[in-house]
Write a protein that holds these residues in place. Sequence first.
Motif, mmCIF file in Angstrom:
data_model
loop_
_atom_site.group_PDB
_atom_site.id
_atom_site.type_symbol
_atom_site.label_atom_id
_atom_site.label_comp_id
_atom_site.label_asym_id
_atom_site.label_seq_id
_atom_site.Cartn_x
_atom_site.Cartn_y
_atom_site.Cartn_z
ATOM 1 N N THR A 297 0.818 -1.212 0.000
ATOM 2 C CA THR A 297 0.000 0.000 0.000
ATOM 3 C C THR A 297 0.851 1.261 0.000
ATOM 4 O OG1 THR A 297 -0.173 -0.030 2.414
ATOM 5 C CG2 THR A 297 -1.904 -1.149 1.180
ATOM 6 N N ILE A 298 1.990 1.223 0.668
ATOM 7 C CA ILE A 298 2.834 2.415 0.759
ATOM 8 C C ILE A 298 3.524 2.706 -0.583
ATOM 9 C CG2 ILE A 298 5.090 1.501 1.512
ATOM 10 C CD1 ILE A 298 5.015 3.587 3.756
ATOM 11 N N VAL A 299 3.737 1.653 -1.377
ATOM 12 C CA VAL A 299 4.288 1.835 -2.731
ATOM 13 C C VAL A 299 3.166 2.270 -3.679
ATOM 14 C CG1 VAL A 299 5.319 0.650 -4.712
ATOM 15 C CG2 VAL A 299 6.205 0.247 -2.418
ATOM 16 N N ALA A 300 1.996 1.630 -3.538
ATOM 17 C CA ALA A 300 0.859 1.956 -4.407
ATOM 18 C C ALA A 300 0.443 3.415 -4.269
ATOM 19 C CB ALA A 300 -0.327 1.044 -4.095
ATOM 20 N N THR A 301 0.568 3.973 -3.056
ATOM 21 C CA THR A 301 0.186 5.373 -2.832
ATOM 22 C C THR A 301 1.356 6.335 -3.052
ATOM 23 O OG1 THR A 301 0.639 5.097 -0.464
ATOM 24 C CG2 THR A 301 -1.633 4.782 -1.183
ATOM 25 N N ARG A 302 2.521 5.783 -3.418
ATOM 26 C CA ARG A 302 3.726 6.567 -3.742
ATOM 27 C C ARG A 302 4.231 7.412 -2.568
ATOM 28 N NH1 ARG A 302 2.512 8.484 -10.038
ATOM 29 N NH2 ARG A 302 2.116 6.375 -10.802
ATOM 30 N N VAL A 303 4.010 6.911 -1.372
ATOM 31 C CA VAL A 303 4.565 7.575 -0.194
ATOM 32 C C VAL A 303 6.081 7.367 -0.166
ATOM 33 C CG1 VAL A 303 4.616 7.558 2.336
ATOM 34 C CG2 VAL A 303 2.438 7.380 1.120
ATOM 35 N N LEU A 304 6.506 6.160 -0.529
ATOM 36 C CA LEU A 304 7.933 5.854 -0.620
ATOM 37 C C LEU A 304 8.201 5.156 -1.952
ATOM 38 C CD1 LEU A 304 8.726 4.357 2.925
ATOM 39 C CD2 LEU A 304 9.229 6.671 2.134
ATOM 40 N N THR A 305 9.430 5.254 -2.419
ATOM 41 C CA THR A 305 9.832 4.477 -3.589
ATOM 42 C C THR A 305 9.943 3.017 -3.162
ATOM 43 O OG1 THR A 305 12.204 4.654 -3.125
ATOM 44 C CG2 THR A 305 11.198 6.436 -4.420
ATOM 45 N N PRO A 306 9.935 2.085 -4.103
ATOM 46 C CA PRO A 306 10.064 0.673 -3.724
ATOM 47 C C PRO A 306 11.286 0.384 -2.859
ATOM 48 C CG PRO A 306 9.330 0.817 -5.984
ATOM 49 C CD PRO A 306 9.624 2.222 -5.548
ATOM 50 N N PHE A 307 12.445 0.968 -3.210
ATOM 51 C CA PHE A 307 13.660 0.719 -2.422
ATOM 52 C C PHE A 307 13.536 1.292 -1.015
ATOM 53 C CE2 PHE A 307 17.837 2.066 -0.825
ATOM 54 C CZ PHE A 307 18.439 0.816 -0.738
ATOM 55 N N GLN A 308 13.041 2.507 -0.900
ATOM 56 C CA GLN A 308 12.852 3.111 0.427
ATOM 57 C C GLN A 308 11.875 2.282 1.261
ATOM 58 O OE1 GLN A 308 11.439 6.941 -0.892
ATOM 59 N NE2 GLN A 308 13.424 7.953 -0.579
ATOM 60 N N GLY B 246 14.468 -9.861 7.722
ATOM 61 C CA GLY B 246 14.644 -8.459 7.332
ATOM 62 C C GLY B 246 15.427 -8.324 6.042
ATOM 63 N N LEU B 247 16.484 -9.119 5.912
ATOM 64 C CA LEU B 247 17.290 -9.092 4.680
ATOM 65 C C LEU B 247 16.458 -9.574 3.486
ATOM 66 C CD1 LEU B 247 20.673 -10.516 6.063
ATOM 67 C CD2 LEU B 247 20.173 -8.137 5.428
ATOM 68 N N GLY B 248 15.611 -10.573 3.728
ATOM 69 C CA GLY B 248 14.735 -11.056 2.662
ATOM 70 C C GLY B 248 13.748 -9.992 2.228
ATOM 71 N N THR B 249 13.205 -9.268 3.192
ATOM 72 C CA THR B 249 12.274 -8.178 2.877
ATOM 73 C C THR B 249 12.958 -7.119 2.020
ATOM 74 O OG1 THR B 249 11.009 -8.529 4.902
ATOM 75 C CG2 THR B 249 10.818 -6.361 3.884
ATOM 76 N N MET B 250 14.225 -6.841 2.310
ATOM 77 C CA MET B 250 14.967 -5.838 1.534
ATOM 78 C C MET B 250 15.109 -6.229 0.070
ATOM 79 S SD MET B 250 18.022 -4.397 3.966
ATOM 80 C CE MET B 250 18.639 -3.418 2.597
ATOM 81 N N SER B 251 15.064 -7.547 -0.208
ATOM 82 C CA SER B 251 15.211 -7.976 -1.601
ATOM 83 C C SER B 251 13.915 -7.829 -2.386
ATOM 84 C CB SER B 251 15.680 -9.438 -1.656
ATOM 85 O OG SER B 251 14.669 -10.293 -1.181
ATOM 86 N N GLY B 252 12.799 -7.635 -1.666
ATOM 87 C CA GLY B 252 11.520 -7.329 -2.318
ATOM 88 C C GLY B 252 10.879 -8.509 -3.021
ATOM 89 N N GLY B 253 9.607 -8.391 -3.312
ATOM 90 C CA GLY B 253 8.855 -9.405 -4.053
ATOM 91 C C GLY B 253 7.881 -8.683 -4.960
ATOM 92 N N TRP B 254 8.398 -8.088 -6.026
ATOM 93 C CA TRP B 254 7.647 -7.087 -6.791
ATOM 94 C C TRP B 254 6.401 -7.607 -7.471
ATOM 95 C CZ3 TRP B 254 9.291 -3.451 -4.277
ATOM 96 C CH2 TRP B 254 10.642 -3.297 -3.976
ATOM 97 N N LYS B 255 6.396 -8.888 -7.868
ATOM 98 C CA LYS B 255 5.188 -9.424 -8.515
ATOM 99 C C LYS B 255 4.012 -9.422 -7.538
ATOM 100 C CE LYS B 255 7.529 -12.382 -11.884
ATOM 101 N NZ LYS B 255 7.668 -13.755 -12.435
ATOM 102 N N ILE B 256 4.294 -9.794 -6.287
ATOM 103 C CA ILE B 256 3.229 -9.835 -5.286
ATOM 104 C C ILE B 256 2.842 -8.423 -4.856
ATOM 105 C CG2 ILE B 256 2.591 -10.703 -2.989
ATOM 106 C CD1 ILE B 256 4.469 -13.060 -3.507
#
Length: 354
Positions: free
Chosen positions: A33-44, A252-262
Amino acid sequence: MDSQLILLIVIIVLALVFDFINGFHDAANAIATIVATRVLTPFQAVLWAASFNFAAYFISKYWIGEFKIGNTIAKTVNENFITLEVILAGIIAAIIWNLITWWFGIPSSSSHTLIGGFMGAAIAHAGALASQGVDVINYVKVLPIFLFIFLAPFIGMVVAYFITIIIMNICRRSTHKKAEKWFKRLQLVSSALFSLAHGGNDAQKVMGIIGAAVIFYHVQQGDADWVNAPDRFKYFVEDYWWVPFTSFLVIGLGTMSGGWKIVKTMGTKITKVTPLEGVSAETAGALTLYLTEFLAIPVSTTHTITGSIIGVGITKRVSAVRWGVTINLLWAWVLTIPISALVAALIYYFIMLF
């Protein structure tokens, strides 16, 4: 080095691999939701979520003072049917299903994958005894987990619905621009709360599996301290203090790698989300997870936040929710435990050939 110790080391390594995969598989839960609303960039966003995933370790250890969910996971199977081979098969099955659902962008439950794999391998190991009515599964621990497959998203949905309605009434006289500015700031808080809950919930599941393996190994070796310990899981946490720390760090490290499809599925395909609705969904999801952690019931963070997002969508109109996508997700949720159990059973039979 004996074969059982080697197997224990392999299990710990694979469990942490699963923990890492769980992080990037479930990154979407905290940041969609925070990416969808553009509050933060995906990396942030992933950096923000990962920090709070890890911070949850200190809350669980020093504030709550125990790891209730890890204890529940370790005891989902009757200890008479736990072996290192059973745990290994369960972890491998969980990793396989997690990677498949990640590849297709399906936000399934890492938690239920792990539990299903553990139970399926144990039932395969029990063999004839299982058919004679001997309980392989600890139903006192497992039945609430099954129940909350449906209750967790429902609770998240209801809480999100009412939070959204309350916020909308409080802010009805505020200008759209001013309200959006404030809710973008509040999303940082709500996503942090959800990330704390996510870390506290999911990292403990890996701890539970490692704990079951370590306890079995030491009891099998006849270590008196372990055999006589009144609470073996508590003894495990104290003696293997690095396992909880590492479990929270790795997720936490896994979260940093992201899961962009989901992230795409969660953030855009269920319903369109505004900053206000993002705050509602994340807050509702966090409250639900804190409740279930207090009750020591491992639930799916994926199911919980999905239900919360649906609750937000319903406040606009029922048709605002893309029910076709939601029904597909529901099928994935229902099938996760039995498929993981079946795959784990097959892997167990294969392992026992050697």
